[in-house]
Write a protein that holds these residues in place. Sequence first.
Motif, PDB file in Angstrom:
ATOM      1  N   ARG A  65       0.835  -1.211   0.000  1.00  0.00           N
ATOM      2  CA  ARG A  65       0.000   0.000   0.000  1.00  0.00           C
ATOM      3  C   ARG A  65       0.865   1.255   0.000  1.00  0.00           C
ATOM      4  NH1 ARG A  65      -2.922  -3.174   3.685  1.00  0.00           N
ATOM      5  NH2 ARG A  65      -2.021  -2.060   5.473  1.00  0.00           N
ATOM      6  N   ARG A  66       1.932   1.232   0.776  1.00  0.00           N
ATOM      7  CA  ARG A  66       2.818   2.396   0.832  1.00  0.00           C
ATOM      8  C   ARG A  66       3.464   2.665  -0.525  1.00  0.00           C
ATOM      9  NH1 ARG A  66       5.931   0.908   6.527  1.00  0.00           N
ATOM     10  NH2 ARG A  66       4.617   2.175   7.924  1.00  0.00           N
ATOM     11  N   TRP A  95       2.282   1.821  -3.458  1.00  0.00           N
ATOM     12  CA  TRP A  95       1.233   2.332  -4.340  1.00  0.00           C
ATOM     13  C   TRP A  95       1.013   3.819  -4.100  1.00  0.00           C
ATOM     14  CZ3 TRP A  95      -1.488   1.074  -8.551  1.00  0.00           C
ATOM     15  CH2 TRP A  95      -2.634   1.832  -8.838  1.00  0.00           C
ATOM     16  N   ASP A  96       0.895   4.198  -2.835  1.00  0.00           N
ATOM     17  CA  ASP A  96       0.671   5.607  -2.506  1.00  0.00           C
ATOM     18  C   ASP A  96       1.835   6.476  -2.987  1.00  0.00           C
ATOM     19  OD1 ASP A  96      -1.723   4.943  -1.318  1.00  0.00           O
ATOM     20  OD2 ASP A  96      -0.956   5.002   0.739  1.00  0.00           O
ATOM     21  N   ILE A 126       1.534   6.851  -6.792  1.00  0.00           N
ATOM     22  CA  ILE A 126       0.457   7.770  -7.139  1.00  0.00           C
ATOM     23  C   ILE A 126       0.873   9.209  -6.835  1.00  0.00           C
ATOM     24  CG2 ILE A 126      -1.882   8.495  -6.517  1.00  0.00           C
ATOM     25  CD1 ILE A 126      -1.760   6.074  -8.383  1.00  0.00           C
ATOM     26  N   ALA A 127       1.607   9.411  -5.748  1.00  0.00           N
ATOM     27  CA  ALA A 127       2.081  10.760  -5.421  1.00  0.00           C
ATOM     28  C   ALA A 127       3.012  11.293  -6.509  1.00  0.00           C
ATOM     29  CB  ALA A 127       2.786  10.755  -4.071  1.00  0.00           C
TER      30      ALA A 127
END
Length: 249
Positions: A227-228, A230-231, A234-235
């Motif tokens: 998840r990290r 992915w975030d 996306i950032a």
Amino acid sequence: MTEITTRDITVEHDGEALFGLLVAPAGARSRPGILLVHDAFGLGEDMIAIARRLAGAGYAVFAADVWGERRTPADEAGIGPLIGGMVADRERWIGRIAASRDAAAAQPEIDVDALAGLGYCFGGSSLLEYLRTGGRLRAAAAIHPGLDLVADGWAAARADTEVLVCVGADDPMATAEMRERLHAAMSGAGIDWREELYSGTVHAFTSPKAAHSPNPEVIAYHPRNARRAWDAAIALLSETLPLPHVAAA
């Protein structure tokens, strides 16, 4: 919910058909685009799900087929020869990434001046190799790339690409020495790069297929750090490829 459209796109390279896939918001035209490069398991359902997730966020995605004929090897016996063949013939390897990038840029859904890359595992290595040899992307996120596959020599790299690398601190395919060498090479080429390093994490940490790995000291799923990563990706994309406020009709 964003309506998604998909379209198969065949790219011919070195006498073989690469069966890529365009995944984009329905009716999209000239939107920020992402070249998605698959992991060692090929362009299968996991990668297509990622493409659909990105398209749902508003990006037009070209999912590359590097293995050709959309092969999806099931295990190391099938994966090893494919990776080995690419590493043994880097011109062919990078040629396939370049051909996929050009195919992405040719799609009406994608703005050629707003095209980034996202690669997982072998795909992350592929993007780094592409950039190392002068590849053209606004930004690139390499998620648990095998840095052992990335060659030295970044003199041809373009300085106008932003790079994110997300790796596990205990990944034997991206050791501290390999990371430091990559940092120095990218800095020497003038590349704006960033790295996220996750403790207690090894290779392929975003892959649910690695949840019951027989070699957890090498490959293991880590959902929190997936998840990290992915975030973080996306950032990077949001910063370098801002989406229009109003989606295309």
